[in-house]
Write a protein that holds these residues in place. Structure first.
Motif, mmCIF file in Angstrom:
data_model
loop_
_atom_site.group_PDB
_atom_site.id
_atom_site.type_symbol
_atom_site.label_atom_id
_atom_site.label_comp_id
_atom_site.label_asym_id
_atom_site.label_seq_id
_atom_site.Cartn_x
_atom_site.Cartn_y
_atom_site.Cartn_z
ATOM 1 N N GLN A 1 -11.952 -62.244 -63.895
ATOM 2 C CA GLN A 1 -10.873 -61.285 -64.131
ATOM 3 C C GLN A 1 -9.526 -61.746 -63.559
ATOM 4 O O GLN A 1 -8.523 -61.063 -63.735
ATOM 5 N N ILE A 2 -9.506 -62.877 -62.868
ATOM 6 C CA ILE A 2 -8.252 -63.366 -62.263
ATOM 7 C C ILE A 2 -7.402 -64.043 -63.337
ATOM 8 O O ILE A 2 -7.888 -64.871 -64.105
ATOM 9 N N VAL B 1 -8.898 -70.496 -63.597
ATOM 10 C CA VAL B 1 -8.104 -69.281 -63.788
ATOM 11 C C VAL B 1 -7.438 -69.297 -65.164
ATOM 12 O O VAL B 1 -6.746 -70.249 -65.522
ATOM 13 N N ASP B 2 -7.657 -68.222 -65.915
ATOM 14 C CA ASP B 2 -7.075 -68.090 -67.253
ATOM 15 C C ASP B 2 -5.676 -67.476 -67.194
ATOM 16 O O ASP B 2 -5.214 -67.042 -66.137
ATOM 17 N N HIS B 3 -5.034 -67.428 -68.361
ATOM 18 C CA HIS B 3 -3.653 -66.951 -68.475
ATOM 19 C C HIS B 3 -3.574 -65.484 -68.879
ATOM 20 O O HIS B 3 -4.401 -64.976 -69.632
ATOM 21 N N ALA C 1 -2.491 -62.408 -60.431
ATOM 22 C CA ALA C 1 -2.452 -63.409 -59.363
ATOM 23 C C ALA C 1 -1.306 -64.365 -59.646
ATOM 24 O O ALA C 1 -0.742 -64.379 -60.747
ATOM 25 N N VAL C 2 -0.952 -65.154 -58.634
ATOM 26 C CA VAL C 2 0.161 -66.095 -58.782
ATOM 27 C C VAL C 2 -0.172 -67.397 -58.070
ATOM 28 O O VAL C 2 -0.807 -67.394 -57.014
ATOM 29 N N ALA C 3 0.227 -68.514 -58.675
ATOM 30 C CA ALA C 3 0.055 -69.831 -58.064
ATOM 31 C C ALA C 3 1.398 -70.306 -57.512
ATOM 32 O O ALA C 3 2.386 -70.352 -58.243
ATOM 33 N N THR C 4 1.426 -70.630 -56.223
ATOM 34 C CA THR C 4 2.619 -71.218 -55.608
ATOM 35 C C THR C 4 2.204 -72.507 -54.903
ATOM 36 O O THR C 4 1.014 -72.782 -54.743
ATOM 37 N N PHE C 5 3.182 -73.271 -54.479
ATOM 38 C CA PHE C 5 2.895 -74.595 -53.931
ATOM 39 C C PHE C 5 3.570 -74.791 -52.577
ATOM 40 O O PHE C 5 4.704 -74.364 -52.375
ATOM 41 N N ASP C 6 2.854 -75.455 -51.695
ATOM 42 C CA ASP C 6 3.393 -75.916 -50.419
ATOM 43 C C ASP C 6 3.176 -77.418 -50.403
ATOM 44 O O ASP C 6 2.091 -77.896 -50.069
ATOM 45 N N LEU D 1 -1.900 -60.482 -56.734
ATOM 46 C CA LEU D 1 -0.681 -59.667 -56.886
ATOM 47 C C LEU D 1 -0.999 -58.180 -56.871
ATOM 48 O O LEU D 1 -0.100 -57.349 -56.721
ATOM 49 N N THR D 2 -2.273 -57.856 -57.055
ATOM 50 C CA THR D 2 -2.693 -56.454 -57.079
ATOM 51 C C THR D 2 -3.919 -56.268 -56.194
ATOM 52 O O THR D 2 -4.623 -57.235 -55.871
ATOM 53 N N ASP D 3 -4.165 -55.036 -55.786
ATOM 54 C CA ASP D 3 -5.386 -54.719 -55.043
ATOM 55 C C ASP D 3 -6.582 -54.775 -55.991
ATOM 56 O O ASP D 3 -6.488 -54.378 -57.154
ATOM 57 N N MET D 4 -7.716 -55.268 -55.476
ATOM 58 C CA MET D 4 -8.944 -55.350 -56.265
ATOM 59 C C MET D 4 -10.119 -54.927 -55.386
ATOM 60 O O MET D 4 -10.154 -55.260 -54.202
ATOM 61 N N PRO D 5 -11.104 -54.235 -55.953
ATOM 62 C CA PRO D 5 -12.256 -53.813 -55.155
ATOM 63 C C PRO D 5 -13.076 -54.994 -54.655
ATOM 64 O O PRO D 5 -13.691 -54.932 -53.594
ATOM 65 N N TYR D 6 -13.085 -56.100 -55.425
ATOM 66 C CA TYR D 6 -13.772 -57.337 -55.030
ATOM 67 C C TYR D 6 -13.208 -58.472 -55.878
ATOM 68 O O TYR D 6 -12.493 -58.243 -56.864
ATOM 69 N N LEU D 7 -13.528 -59.702 -55.501
ATOM 70 C CA LEU D 7 -12.983 -60.869 -56.204
ATOM 71 C C LEU D 7 -13.922 -61.296 -57.324
ATOM 72 O O LEU D 7 -15.043 -61.748 -57.071
#
Length: 477
Positions: A226-227, A194-196, A202-207, A216-222
């Protein structure tokens, strides 16, 4: 635990989990030693490893789970004791061990049904490292530590070792706790694709040590090409963000936010003297005050000047008089001098702004002088809010939270973990002060954001936010 990833052909909604991954290698920060478990990274009562007396575990289960990775390290830590191995050296040693003795070279981290990343796929930026004096000094010091620490392992030659070092530092993630504080470092192979962007989708969080990447946004496909996530803190000027990315990741960010002229007018702006006007006013306050780096111009032969940037001063030049572009209000020499002194004073104290009195004094000087969205004003408010929470000055903390929320929205966007946490902290303070309706409103804002950024199964959402929200609902009804 295998990676979990989203089907690339399915429609993506904001909040959807698109990748979950365990680390290829990780270390708990030394500042968390004795506070958190070295395996699950949970905070609580921990016991020392009886062998090395260095790492800590919360129980037998975590100790057994970590043993395969810790076994080789345990003897080495014991041998060099009482010397403390720096975090970066431990991390690099773990990577070397995994590649030499484990499945490091063959390990595949999938981010789709057919696509994966391996250690060799990570970029080392070898030429950039060679030209980076500061990082070469760091690498040299790490080599000295590794030669002493890894007596039982044959180290790679210097070129290979620098390649490993480059892959580690360029592709490492900072592991964050529920309050977005750094608690460790890890390399995640799949997530490293994933680029900056300073305007991420999108967002990276940790558990614990698990990384979760959510849309973070709606997308027609993954489409992984583009992430985008943000690698850095966004509450800075475009120039500061670009410089940090250039120094740490060796690329010049030219995203829409960095190139946005309207943002450049605000980040160092003065407040208009006309109380009816909220337009930002640009005033030169420092020689060569740089707000953005422009990409290099193409030469006649079609090539670009390697690494050179045209650095643009975003402040007005020429006319000695300063006026508001919106309403025409003119600033006197005294007003300009006041603004310059306020900016200089704030810049000086931002470097070490933890004391409540310093924060308050800075904000008093900024009042009516700096634009409400001025980045230095926003950073001062952020420091002040945290300082007031520590000393439990709740009324003033509420005042600062109200002023900080628009700043967070401006710099971080409407769906960012830090904005969600700000609403959560503010709502909790209001609940404590029995301002129930307002507390409920803030906690609902927090719920809306954190459900997207963290998901409804994350401990922050499930174990912390929901009980507060339930309490506010009951007490306000």
């Amino acid at each position: 635990m295998k990676n979990k990833f989203r089907n690339t052909e399915s429609t993506i909604k904001a909040g959807d989990l698109i990748l979950t991954e365990q680390p290829f290698a990780y270390v708990l920060s030394s500042k968390e030693k004795g506070i958190r478990c070295d395996n699950c990274l949970e905070k609580g009562k921990v016991l020392k490893c009886s062998g090395c007396q260095f790492v800590h575990y919360c129980g037998r289960s975590c100790q057994r789970d970590a043993w395969a990775d810790h076994k080789w390290e345990c003897a080495n830590l014991k041998r060099v004791s009482p010397k403390v191995i720096p975090d970066a050296a431990r991390m690099l040693a773990k990577i070397i061990n995994k590649l030499n003795r484990g499945d490091g070279h063959s390990y595949r981290a999938f981010y789709s049904a057919t696509s994966f990343r391996m250690w060799k796929d990570l970029m080392s930026h070898y030429p950039d490292l060679k030209a980076d004096t500061k990082r070469m000094e760091h690498f040299t010091s790490l080599c000295g530590v590794l030669f002493e620490f890894l007596k039982d392992l044959s180290l790679p030659n210097n070129v290979e070792l620098m390649g490993l070092y480059g892959r580690m530092i360029i592709n490492s993630f900072t592991i964050l706790d529920n309050d977005m504080n750094s608690i460790g470092t890890a390399v995640y192979l799949a997530s490293s694709i994933v680029d900056h962007s300073c305007n991420p989708n999108a967002v990276a969080t940790f558990d614990g040590k698990t990384i979760n990447i959510r849309a973070l946004t709606d997308m027609p496909y993954l489409d992984w090409n583009q992430i985008r996530i943000s690698y850095i803190d966004l509450m800075k000027t475009p120039y500061e963000r670009q410089t940090e990315l250039l120094e740490n990741y060796y690329f010049l960010c030219q995203c829409d936010r960095c190139m946005d002229e309207s943002q450049m007018k605000i980040v160092h702006a003065a407040k208009c003297l006309n109380s009816e006007c909220d337009s930002p006013v640009s005033i030169p306050w420092k020689e060569d005050c740089l707000l953005v780096r422009r990409p290099e111009e193409r030469l006649e032969n079609g090539h670009t000047m390697n690494g050179n940037c045209d650095i643009v001063n975003g402040l007005p030049r020429g006319d000695d008089s300063v006026r508001c572009e919106e309403c025409g209000t003119k600033f006197t020499v005294q007003h300009v001098e006041l603004f310059v002194k306020t900016m200089e004073f704030t810049e000086l104290h931002l470097q070490n702004m933890k004391d409540v009195d310093v924060c308050n004094y800075c904000l008093e000087r900024q009042e009516g002088v700096l634009h409400p969205m001025n980045v230095m004003h926003a950073q001062t408010l952020d420091h002040a809010f945290d300082a007031l929470i520590l000393v439990q000055l709740w009324e003033k903390a509420c005042d600062y939270a109200e002023r900080l929320i628009p700043c967070f929205r401006f710099y971080y966007g409407d769906r960012h973990p830090l904005l969600g946490l700000l609403y959560l902290k503010y709502g909790k303070i209001l609940l404590y002060r029995m301002d129930l309706q307002k507390s409920l409103q803030q906690l609902k804002y927090a719920e809306k954001i954190l459900r997207i950024t963290h998901g409804d199964k994350h401990p922050l959402y499930r174990e912390y936010l929901l009980p507060l929200l339930g309490q506010a609902m009951i007490e306000s009804s």
